[in-house]
Design an enzyme around this catalytic site. Structure first.
Site, PDB file in Angstrom:
ATOM      1  N   SER A   6       0.684  -1.292  -0.182  1.00 21.54           N
ATOM      2  CA  SER A   6      -0.092  -0.033  -0.082  1.00 21.54           C
ATOM      3  C   SER A   6       0.813   1.167  -0.057  1.00 21.54           C
ATOM      4  CB  SER A   6      -0.864   0.052   1.102  1.00 21.54           C
ATOM      5  OG  SER A   6      -1.495   1.129   1.292  1.00 21.54           O
ATOM      6  N   LYS A  29       2.652  -3.649   6.550  1.00 18.44           N
ATOM      7  CA  LYS A  29       2.984  -3.844   5.047  1.00 18.44           C
ATOM      8  C   LYS A  29       4.455  -3.821   4.772  1.00 18.44           C
ATOM      9  CE  LYS A  29      -1.192  -4.621   3.355  1.00 18.44           C
ATOM     10  NZ  LYS A  29      -1.196  -5.902   2.653  1.00 18.44           N
ATOM     11  N   TYR A  47      -0.931  -1.006  10.783  1.00 19.50           N
ATOM     12  CA  TYR A  47      -1.253  -1.572   9.504  1.00 19.50           C
ATOM     13  C   TYR A  47      -0.184  -1.304   8.569  1.00 19.50           C
ATOM     14  CZ  TYR A  47      -3.305  -1.822   4.612  1.00 19.50           C
ATOM     15  OH  TYR A  47      -3.340  -2.098   3.561  1.00 19.50           O
TER      16      TYR A  47
HETATM   17  P1  NAD Z   1     -10.675  -7.528   1.566  1.00 19.77           P
HETATM   18  O1  NAD Z   1     -10.613  -7.596   3.151  1.00 19.77           O
HETATM   19  O2  NAD Z   1     -11.656  -7.434   0.721  1.00 19.77           O
HETATM   20  O3  NAD Z   1      -9.409  -8.771   1.353  1.00 19.77           O
HETATM   21  C1  NAD Z   1      -8.599  -9.625   1.911  1.00 19.77           C
HETATM   22  C2  NAD Z   1      -9.094 -10.882   1.975  1.00 19.77           C
HETATM   23  O4  NAD Z   1      -8.195 -11.677   2.701  1.00 19.77           O
HETATM   24  C3  NAD Z   1     -10.429 -11.271   2.361  1.00 19.77           C
HETATM   25  O5  NAD Z   1     -11.203 -12.044   1.513  1.00 19.77           O
HETATM   26  C4  NAD Z   1     -10.140 -11.905   3.671  1.00 19.77           C
HETATM   27  O6  NAD Z   1     -11.345 -12.839   4.024  1.00 19.77           O
HETATM   28  C5  NAD Z   1      -9.034 -12.700   3.523  1.00 19.77           C
HETATM   29  N1  NAD Z   1      -8.117 -12.907   4.696  1.00 19.77           N
HETATM   30  C6  NAD Z   1      -7.784 -12.281   5.850  1.00 19.77           C
HETATM   31  N2  NAD Z   1      -7.278 -12.740   6.662  1.00 19.77           N
HETATM   32  C7  NAD Z   1      -6.909 -14.036   6.180  1.00 19.77           C
HETATM   33  C8  NAD Z   1      -6.113 -15.029   6.653  1.00 19.77           C
HETATM   34  N3  NAD Z   1      -5.681 -15.061   7.918  1.00 19.77           N
HETATM   35  N4  NAD Z   1      -6.172 -16.211   5.906  1.00 19.77           N
HETATM   36  C9  NAD Z   1      -6.672 -16.109   4.611  1.00 19.77           C
HETATM   37  N5  NAD Z   1      -7.421 -15.006   4.174  1.00 19.77           N
HETATM   38  C10 NAD Z   1      -7.670 -14.075   4.984  1.00 19.77           C
HETATM   39  O7  NAD Z   1      -9.354  -6.316   1.308  1.00 19.77           O
HETATM   40  P2  NAD Z   1      -8.904  -5.786  -0.150  1.00 19.77           P
HETATM   41  O8  NAD Z   1      -9.419  -4.405  -0.312  1.00 19.77           O
HETATM   42  O9  NAD Z   1      -9.529  -6.451  -1.020  1.00 19.77           O
HETATM   43  O10 NAD Z   1      -7.609  -5.810  -0.017  1.00 19.77           O
HETATM   44  C11 NAD Z   1      -6.600  -6.872  -0.370  1.00 19.77           C
HETATM   45  C12 NAD Z   1      -5.197  -6.639  -0.071  1.00 19.77           C
HETATM   46  O11 NAD Z   1      -4.600  -5.392  -0.542  1.00 19.77           O
HETATM   47  C13 NAD Z   1      -4.759  -6.610   1.415  1.00 19.77           C
HETATM   48  O12 NAD Z   1      -3.450  -7.241   1.609  1.00 19.77           O
HETATM   49  C14 NAD Z   1      -4.787  -4.888   1.562  1.00 19.77           C
HETATM   50  O13 NAD Z   1      -3.868  -4.734   2.715  1.00 19.77           O
HETATM   51  C15 NAD Z   1      -3.984  -4.611   0.281  1.00 19.77           C
HETATM   52  N6  NAD Z   1      -4.341  -2.980  -0.014  1.00 19.77           N
HETATM   53  C16 NAD Z   1      -5.800  -2.736  -0.042  1.00 19.77           C
HETATM   54  C17 NAD Z   1      -6.094  -1.317  -0.304  1.00 19.77           C
HETATM   55  C18 NAD Z   1      -7.397  -1.219  -0.230  1.00 19.77           C
HETATM   56  O14 NAD Z   1      -7.971   0.188  -0.182  1.00 19.77           O
HETATM   57  N7  NAD Z   1      -8.363  -1.736  -0.421  1.00 19.77           N
HETATM   58  C19 NAD Z   1      -5.051  -0.404  -0.403  1.00 19.77           C
HETATM   59  C20 NAD Z   1      -3.893  -0.867  -0.583  1.00 19.77           C
HETATM   60  C21 NAD Z   1      -3.478  -2.211  -0.335  1.00 19.77           C
HETATM   61  C1  UD1 Z   2      -7.108   5.051   3.445  1.00 29.67           C
HETATM   62  C2  UD1 Z   2      -5.966   4.326   4.756  1.00 29.67           C
HETATM   63  C3  UD1 Z   2      -4.843   3.905   3.907  1.00 29.67           C
HETATM   64  C4  UD1 Z   2      -4.998   2.816   2.747  1.00 29.67           C
HETATM   65  C5  UD1 Z   2      -6.000   3.856   1.798  1.00 29.67           C
HETATM   66  C6  UD1 Z   2      -6.122   2.712   0.537  1.00 29.67           C
HETATM   67  C7  UD1 Z   2      -6.705   5.389   6.635  1.00 29.67           C
HETATM   68  C8  UD1 Z   2      -6.521   6.346   7.705  1.00 29.67           C
HETATM   69  N1  UD1 Z   2      -5.864   5.147   5.572  1.00 29.67           N
HETATM   70  O1  UD1 Z   2      -6.466   6.026   3.304  1.00 29.67           O
HETATM   71  O2  UD1 Z   2      -4.051   3.199   4.726  1.00 29.67           O
HETATM   72  O3  UD1 Z   2      -3.930   2.611   2.037  1.00 29.67           O
HETATM   73  O4  UD1 Z   2      -7.151   4.185   2.384  1.00 29.67           O
HETATM   74  O5  UD1 Z   2      -7.415   3.166   0.176  1.00 29.67           O
HETATM   75  O6  UD1 Z   2      -7.841   4.925   6.801  1.00 29.67           O
HETATM   76  N2  UD1 Z   2     -12.991  10.881   3.817  1.00 29.67           N
HETATM   77  C9  UD1 Z   2     -13.912  12.152   4.029  1.00 29.67           C
HETATM   78  N3  UD1 Z   2     -15.080  11.523   4.424  1.00 29.67           N
HETATM   79  C10 UD1 Z   2     -15.344  10.116   4.851  1.00 29.67           C
HETATM   80  C11 UD1 Z   2     -14.132   9.201   4.275  1.00 29.67           C
HETATM   81  C12 UD1 Z   2     -13.163   9.635   3.902  1.00 29.67           C
HETATM   82  O7  UD1 Z   2     -14.067  13.247   3.830  1.00 29.67           O
HETATM   83  O8  UD1 Z   2     -16.511   9.685   5.274  1.00 29.67           O
HETATM   84  C13 UD1 Z   2     -11.793  11.685   3.054  1.00 29.67           C
HETATM   85  C14 UD1 Z   2     -10.623  11.239   4.060  1.00 29.67           C
HETATM   86  O9  UD1 Z   2     -10.194  12.532   5.156  1.00 29.67           O
HETATM   87  C15 UD1 Z   2      -9.451  11.502   2.861  1.00 29.67           C
HETATM   88  C16 UD1 Z   2     -10.128  11.006   1.630  1.00 29.67           C
HETATM   89  O10 UD1 Z   2     -11.708  11.156   2.074  1.00 29.67           O
HETATM   90  O11 UD1 Z   2      -8.985  12.669   2.643  1.00 29.67           O
HETATM   91  C17 UD1 Z   2      -9.952   9.483   1.349  1.00 29.67           C
HETATM   92  O12 UD1 Z   2     -10.173   8.787   2.670  1.00 29.67           O
HETATM   93  P1  UD1 Z   2     -10.218   7.165   2.422  1.00 29.67           P
HETATM   94  O13 UD1 Z   2     -10.930   6.764   1.426  1.00 29.67           O
HETATM   95  O14 UD1 Z   2     -10.488   6.637   4.055  1.00 29.67           O
HETATM   96  O15 UD1 Z   2      -8.615   6.751   2.015  1.00 29.67           O
HETATM   97  P2  UD1 Z   2      -7.191   7.162   2.732  1.00 29.67           P
HETATM   98  O16 UD1 Z   2      -7.289   8.216   4.041  1.00 29.67           O
HETATM   99  O17 UD1 Z   2      -6.217   7.756   1.528  1.00 29.67           O
END
Ligand code: NAD
Ligand code: UD1
Length: 341
Positions: free
Chosen positions: A125, A153, A149
């Protein structure tokens, strides 16, 4: 056929990655404990593609389950998406984040070593950068995650890099996602947050369906043109395509043994909270109630990717704009107001 293991493949990003892998001719096995997802996502992926993903329910901390999985399937590469991802929860329960994310990943990498699986792509991330000075951020930006978190990572990145550096024939890649949003254009799969949605897109989506009353815009006194914070939102299908290209790259002669390149996946274009709100109203065709609220603790003013390396190394570039992200996210939310339930 080349078979890919997707840990966490039932989740939001994983389900889109699995779909894109199948559409690109890979076989896929999903390994997920369903702690934050539903089997329904995999069933829907199967309906949307020609291929059928295999599903194994299990936990990445369970070495015996991983041994059975690697014995039963001839896996060429692993895309490691499984993990916990809520920043606030990681502050309240750091022990769970170190256990699932760090210990779970180490258990997985050890199983890969035992079974001769030498290619790993890790879902990292942009949060590993912490408070960056230079925008947009290249991969060389100093890291400095500010919450458990983000720390997990970065630790997993380091563990995978170290293992790859000595494992014979190992090649890995770290993908640092910016803000993944949107959904597949079918509206059949998408983000299904359990409980209160912390992130902007899922929150607006629930205001749009009437499940929540009003969007709180966290702070309008940031030093940006409209005073609200800027992020680099990326369509989840663009992100998914990036994973296929990462796998293609690792299996090609362009990849170098024992190296783990780090690649940002973002659009390079930032959008403010007010711009996102306006784009959502345009996608929905009605007003979405919003009010200005205090800043959220820990938020930064601007986060934006320098995505030049992804283009140069993988030939990847984001295709979809903010309007498309809102349109696709809304189609999913409108058709599935309660997610997969
Ligand atoms: P998500 O929660 O939808 O997907 C994660 C999956 O991992 C889920 O299906 C969950 O059931 C599974 N899981 C959790 N713990 C587990 C375990 N111990 N064993 C097996 N499976 C397990 O989240 P996502 O948004 O799809 O994110 C996927 C990956 O991308 C994560 O590693 C997250 O940290 C990373 N990531 C997500 C974002 C975001 O904004 N969504 C941003 C940056 C990085
Ligand atoms: C969040 C995570 C970050 C992750 C990223 C990926 C937090 C603090 N950080 O970041 O670790 O990698 O998502 O998607 O959760 N906002 C509002 N109102 C709301 C929700 C959000 O104004 O109800 C604003 C936030 O203040 C921010 C922007 O929208 O400025 C985006 O927020 P969000 O979607 O939570 O993402 P990040 O903060 O960038």
């Amino acid at each position: 056929m080349v078979k890919i293991l997707a840990t966490g493949g039932a989740g939001f990003i994983g389900s889109h990655v699995v779909l894109e892998l199948l559409n690109s001719g890979y076989e896929v096995v999903v390994f997920d404990n369903l702690s934050n997802s539903s089997r329904a996502s995999i069933e829907r992926v199967a309906r949307l593609t020609n291929g059928t993903p295999e599903f194994v329910e299990g936990d990445i901390r369970d070495a015996a389950a991983l041994d059975a999985l690697f014995k039963a399937h001839d896996i060429t590469a692993v895309i490691h998406l499984a993990g916990l991802k809520a920043v606030g929860e990681s502050v309240a329960h750091p022990e769970q984040y170190y256990d699932v994310n760090v210990a779970g990943s180490t258990t997985l990498f050890n199983a890969m070593l035992r079974h001769g699986v030498k290619h790993g792509v890790f879902s990292s991330s942009a949060t590993v950068y912490g408070e960056a000075e230079v925008m947009p951020m290249p991969e060389t930006t100093p890291t400095g995650p500010v919450n458990p978190y983000g720390k997990t990572k970065l630790m997993i990145e380091q563990i995978l890099t170290d293992i790859t550096s000595i494992g014979p024939g190992w090649r890995s890649m770290i993908l640092r996602y910016f803000n993944p949003v949107g959904a597949h254009k079918s509206g059949q799969i998408g983000e299904d947050p359990l409980g209160f949605p912390d992130n902007l897109f899922p929150f607006i989506a629930q205001v749009a369906t009437g499940r929540r009353a009003v969007l709180n815009i966290f702070g309008d006194d940031y030093p940006t043109p409209d005073g609200t914070a800027i992020r680099d939102y990326i369509h989840v299908m663009d992100l998914a395509r990036g994973h296929v290209l990462a796998i293609d790259y690792l299996l090609s002669d362009k990849a170098v043994d024992n190296e783990t390149p780090v690649v940002n996946l973002g659009t390079g274009k930032g959008s403010s909270v007010k711009e996102v709100h306006a784009a959502w109203e345009a996608a929905c065709g009605f007003d979405i109630p919003a009010q200005i609220a205090p800043r959220r603790a820990g938020d930064v003013t601007i986060y934006c990717a320098d995505a030049a390396k992804a283009k140069e190394m993988l030939g990847w570039e984001a295709e979809f704009d903010l309007a498309k992200m809102c349109e696709d996210h809304w189609r999913w939310q409108k058709g599935n107001p309660e997610g997969y339930r």
